[in-house]
Design a protein around this motif. Structure first.
Motif, mmCIF file in Angstrom:
data_model
loop_
_atom_site.group_PDB
_atom_site.id
_atom_site.type_symbol
_atom_site.label_atom_id
_atom_site.label_comp_id
_atom_site.label_asym_id
_atom_site.label_seq_id
_atom_site.Cartn_x
_atom_site.Cartn_y
_atom_site.Cartn_z
ATOM 1 N N GLY A 1 -2.243 -10.834 -5.654
ATOM 2 C CA GLY A 1 -2.674 -9.437 -5.567
ATOM 3 C C GLY A 1 -4.160 -9.362 -5.229
ATOM 4 O O GLY A 1 -4.579 -8.578 -4.360
ATOM 5 N N VAL B 1 -6.045 -7.625 -2.005
ATOM 6 C CA VAL B 1 -7.096 -6.611 -2.132
ATOM 7 C C VAL B 1 -8.357 -7.091 -1.435
ATOM 8 O O VAL B 1 -9.027 -6.323 -0.737
ATOM 9 C CB VAL B 1 -7.339 -6.277 -3.622
ATOM 10 C CG1 VAL B 1 -8.603 -5.441 -3.796
ATOM 11 C CG2 VAL B 1 -6.126 -5.537 -4.194
ATOM 12 N N GLU C 1 -6.411 -4.570 1.490
ATOM 13 C CA GLU C 1 -5.272 -3.714 1.162
ATOM 14 C C GLU C 1 -5.548 -2.869 -0.082
ATOM 15 O O GLU C 1 -6.379 -3.219 -0.910
ATOM 16 C CB GLU C 1 -4.050 -4.590 0.846
ATOM 17 C CG GLU C 1 -3.462 -5.252 2.042
ATOM 18 C CD GLU C 1 -2.150 -5.955 1.671
ATOM 19 O OE1 GLU C 1 -1.480 -5.527 0.700
ATOM 20 O OE2 GLU C 1 -1.818 -6.928 2.358
ATOM 21 N N SER C 2 -4.779 -1.799 -0.181
ATOM 22 C CA SER C 2 -4.747 -1.029 -1.425
ATOM 23 C C SER C 2 -4.094 -1.885 -2.514
ATOM 24 O O SER C 2 -3.372 -2.845 -2.218
ATOM 25 C CB SER C 2 -3.922 0.244 -1.223
ATOM 26 O OG SER C 2 -3.455 0.722 -2.461
ATOM 27 N N THR C 3 -4.355 -1.530 -3.771
ATOM 28 C CA THR C 3 -3.659 -2.209 -4.867
ATOM 29 C C THR C 3 -2.183 -1.834 -4.881
ATOM 30 O O THR C 3 -1.368 -2.574 -5.439
ATOM 31 C CB THR C 3 -4.259 -1.815 -6.234
ATOM 32 O OG1 THR C 3 -4.192 -0.383 -6.368
ATOM 33 C CG2 THR C 3 -5.705 -2.276 -6.359
ATOM 34 N N ASP C 4 -1.851 -0.709 -4.298
ATOM 35 C CA ASP C 4 -0.471 -0.232 -4.382
ATOM 36 C C ASP C 4 0.452 -1.151 -3.599
ATOM 37 O O ASP C 4 0.345 -1.283 -2.374
ATOM 38 C CB ASP C 4 -0.371 1.199 -3.860
ATOM 39 C CG ASP C 4 1.033 1.735 -4.055
ATOM 40 O OD1 ASP C 4 1.682 1.344 -5.041
ATOM 41 O OD2 ASP C 4 1.471 2.513 -3.202
ATOM 42 N N PHE D 1 -0.413 -4.965 -6.484
ATOM 43 C CA PHE D 1 -0.612 -5.196 -7.925
ATOM 44 C C PHE D 1 -0.280 -3.944 -8.694
ATOM 45 O O PHE D 1 -0.973 -2.957 -8.556
ATOM 46 C CB PHE D 1 -2.057 -5.619 -8.209
ATOM 47 C CG PHE D 1 -2.321 -5.802 -9.676
ATOM 48 C CD1 PHE D 1 -1.741 -6.839 -10.368
ATOM 49 C CD2 PHE D 1 -3.126 -4.902 -10.371
ATOM 50 C CE1 PHE D 1 -1.979 -7.003 -11.735
ATOM 51 C CE2 PHE D 1 -3.359 -5.072 -11.730
ATOM 52 C CZ PHE D 1 -2.788 -6.120 -12.404
ATOM 53 N N PRO D 2 0.726 -3.938 -9.526
ATOM 54 C CA PRO D 2 1.721 -5.020 -9.607
ATOM 55 C C PRO D 2 2.524 -5.115 -8.319
ATOM 56 O O PRO D 2 2.602 -4.144 -7.572
ATOM 57 C CB PRO D 2 2.589 -4.601 -10.787
ATOM 58 C CG PRO D 2 2.246 -3.198 -11.124
ATOM 59 C CD PRO D 2 0.999 -2.827 -10.430
#
Lengths: 242, 242, 242, 242, 242, 242
Positions: free
Chosen positions: B207, B211, B215-218, B221-222
């Motif tokens: 994750g 990032v 990238e977005s965390t969406d 992660f998770p």
């Protein structure tokens, strides 16, 4: 029989403890070097409470969900401690001064009454406070809270030394309560402390009479050696009266 | 033999526990519904501490001068708990979060080291902090204080369930510490929790790489089900590398 | 001359105080029945601080806007206390443990240095902590805060007995600090306490050597009568060495 | 004569202070920029208390056993402060908000009554609360505790500025209490504040009447310029009535 | 009409909520996994309070003098929240558990009454407590304080989710109060929770009767499957009676 | 573009804010009557932190299990607030000063960095502190804790006024941090405050030089009118130098 074990206070000691203030008892023990006997920050749930009994202790630790089966099943230490109560005992609960969940409610309190318990003291919260106020048992607490103990606590031990409201309580200690709060009198010194407290209250009564008569407290309270004969005469006269 | 009893962690479990963050362990246990495992408000006495061991518990109650002979003589429970320490154990002390007196100092800590202890955790204060910082044992505390425990405490029990910094610790629990603080892993679930934490850190590493790649965390992660194949390919590639 | 008044510690006493731990001093005073000497919850603002000096006290009360002209004008008690500092003194500030405003900043601290002060202790917050860390004076505080004292405090008295971090400090008390924190040694007993602390550290050094050699603490710390001859032989040998 | 010194309030001021709420006084002083006048967290020991008097201050510091002979002998500052009480005074005690020991009990309170004191305010605990409740003097406290002050405190000063429950109290300040709590009115502004409070309560009475008549608070409280003529007519009518 | 919107509780649900204890409601929600519903540390301002209504929320933030014009003008959010109150609502105030200033006083409370509000709950302080006690609206608070909210607070929002005394309150939640304190029942589960609480109280009544008859709590409370037929017979008999 | 919106500080203002101490900014605002701007009790997670940015706010409320689906789903307000971060912003989190669960961890912090955020401030705890210390973003917190926010919190709002560490923070406020802590500068006065702070630091530099030269602080700090010409000459000389 159970009574014999726990309501075994010397009758004169018991009479003294039922008459004197908790402040007097705390003061007498302070003079003997026992400084930490008065439970800090606990209030009676209703006016006029007065309590004398032997400590039965119950210890809670923080809830840990993996241990609930071990420590908080149906037949747990809270229930065990209450079922073990004998006539003349006070249930004293160590809840780590944590007030965001109850530690005992009305039905368990009623069971305590039925078994002869004479008081409940918790350094956490009680549940069912309105109902408890209508019941015939003195209760001292830090706060009221509607949640059951399982929100925060697990009962883990009974009849071990505990900390309650900053004071160590050992099973069998004598627990005395009045409107000021709750004091612990160590079993080993209860007769002496009770007698000394009764004498102390006599001295304070005389001191108060002197102050009400317009004297300074100096000499009258505490009584200086120079004034002691006066005090003794006053005592003698009172005894003559009665 | 004593060693066998306490340093009995499965080697893979031990390897995981030595590698993962306490936050990961706490997070994994939260998902399993065990919410209260991270000791609240304790700090390491020096940077870079890392600790894995079994809990040996020690319980203090407030000082009561009439009980000092009983609970705090020379051969008292503090000394007993320390002398009982076995290789691989962490001494965990319940001092009721009270910081106005020490609970352990440098000589007793050295004795703990000599006996193979791998950590000291107290929710009260330690004494001799400067000396402790030079010694080879991780120590977690709430504060430092120069007074000895007799100012406020009496050692009363060892190897009973205790509350330490808001968390219940049972003898034999696995205690893990890093720079964030200290977490308790219940003995009964340590293998599963350690394995899951290692896997969780792998997922977090992927994750984090996503990032860091912008990238977005969406999704990252998770990891969402849609992204899982990517993660698994990344794991496979890494394993191929090694 | 001012120096004569305040840096009047017996040289041997001073040497002892500069060498021993604050924990040892607190412990020695506890044994003498003086229980409340270690300031609670104060931390040094940087590593390696060590401090010995005489207390000059400053007392703040809560701000009351109608009294600002009286108590916090330009030439107020804070300034007066600092200007009155003499060589060898420690400025000790009673800020009621209130941390939401500073009680002293870098320029006043520099003035204290210029006047020969050897330390600053406050149970409130300091301002300008980053600058203070670069200056040559030990500072102990509860927290850092950017507001000036006028947000919450008025300086009202100097050189009166104060409460600082839970301990009474009287002008002229000896204030000792190390990385553990700050301890107050009453002026009237400083020579005895210092000597006893030096002796105590010798005993602890021997005790530590015994524990490092694999012995139990029992007998070695504190030293039992049976072991005392061994300790004394060790002392004699060391003195022979030097 | 003593009376002349202390019960020297202007009769109209006194009448106002005896009639208005402490909340009104605090609000009036806030408007003048004096923000910290209401003592925080103190409760009356019984319902219906009402108090107006001049402050006599007493300052406690933490017990330090080496100083007991100096600060807490028989003829100490607590006794001195009480013996110095004059008619119309309120004894105000700075106990650092520390509630684990009493600061005054029933006999000293009786002496205060005999000397004409009209109130007792402590930010610590009182002893003998049940007895104090039966006596004819208003008492405000943070808690009740059975221990005497010697458990934690030494009386060190009287008639100096103190902090009581977060508010600075200067000897001679006017102290007003009702069921809400206690407020300090600086001596220098008492006439103005009392008059303004009486006027404020008139405005609030009118505002309340408007709200009870079904109006919004907007305009009615506080009174906007547009509504002021109505208010003044209402006042005129009332005065006509009486 | 306004009434239709807010006093829209199902009549049976309302009847249950008016009859059951807040502790029972909290306990029922705990069993459903909703653990944080009872407001911590709030007390009724007078005995005998009982309250059922829908939440209207008001949120305060700390005073910041540059924002007073924005957030605390005459027509501010406090006034707006109160003017928006509809019949059957309870005003619930988030004051960050900060008790050193009032959050509402008697005139605004009277306006709330006029608009049909049925309760006021604040996790800060109220002003004008003596007057509030004489008014016909239940009030729950953490403390009393004479200062107006402008000493510490600015009203910033209404009808948003807030934290009150440690519990999240969402506009429209059902708020129930008795002498124990205040509990939040989520709107979405109010019918079920109310019905379950009524049933729970029936079980507790039977359990209490068993304990009063001398039985252990075990089996009687909570009712074990083996005892359930007895309980059901008792219920049936009671229903036959009525 | 996003940058234009948020990193829109006047370059001179930005230069001032990057150079002056947070204590100076707090002091300048105090003089203007804005008293509550310095966040109370927050510490940097590593030495040497310095931060200037615009506030983006995030508000947590206490967990309530029935609302988790509403407030803490995958795409919740915590994630939304972080995804919304623009270059030059500081994420400021209201966690009610509650430290028994994290409020942000390393992956979300990395996402913040990627989006151009220049700081993270929480009045609760952070998770993954050891990892955060290695990352290129200043973080201020009250404590560290291994649990995720779901243990205690639900993210409920972003970009609303919040309370953070006792100070109201409005979206767009300028947030400045150094080793002392964090201060909020209202957007509407940032240019003036920054300029005044730069001037104030010049005055303090001169004052410090006077004190280092052996002068009293009186006259030198703050500068009295009589000394101002000297100060101005010193400024002129310095400007000549450069």
């Amino acid at each position: 029989m159970g009574d014999d074990q726990v309501t075994d206070l010397d009758p004169e000691t018991r009479a003294h403890l039922e008459a004197v203030a908790t402040a007097t008892l705390a003061g007498v023990m302070q003079k003997r070097g026992v400084r930490t006997t008065f439970l800090s920050g606990l209030a009676p749930i209703k006016p006029g409470q007065r309590m004398v009994g032997r400590a039965r202790t119950l210890r809670f630790v923080p809830i840990r969900e993996d241990l609930i089966e071990t420590y908080a099943p149906r037949l747990n230490m809270q229930r065990a401690a209450i079922e073990a109560l004998q006539s003349g005992e006070v249930l004293v609960i160590d809840a780590r001064n944590e007030t965001d969940a109850g530690t005992i409610g009305d039905i368990f309190a009623m069971r305590a009454i039925e078994l002869g318990a004479v008081g409940i003291v918790t350094d956490g919260a009680v549940r069912d406070t309105p109902a408890l106020r209508t019941m015939g048992i003195p209760v001292y607490h830090r706060a009221s809270h509607g949640a059951t103990y399982r929100r925060l606590h697990m009962p883990v031990d009974q009849q071990v030394p505990i900390a309650c409201a900053g004071v160590t309580v050992v099973p069998g200690d004598v627990i005395v309560g009045d409107e000021e709060g709750v004091v612990v009198v160590p079993a080993a010194m209860v007769d002496e402390v009770a007698a000394e407290a009764a004498q102390q209250e006599l001295e304070e009564e005389w001191g108060m009479s002197r102050v009400e008569a317009g004297e300074s407290t100096d000499g009258a309270f505490p009584i200086t050696p120079a004034r002691r004969p006066e005090f003794e005469a006053w005592v003698a006269e009172r005894q003559g009266d009665s």
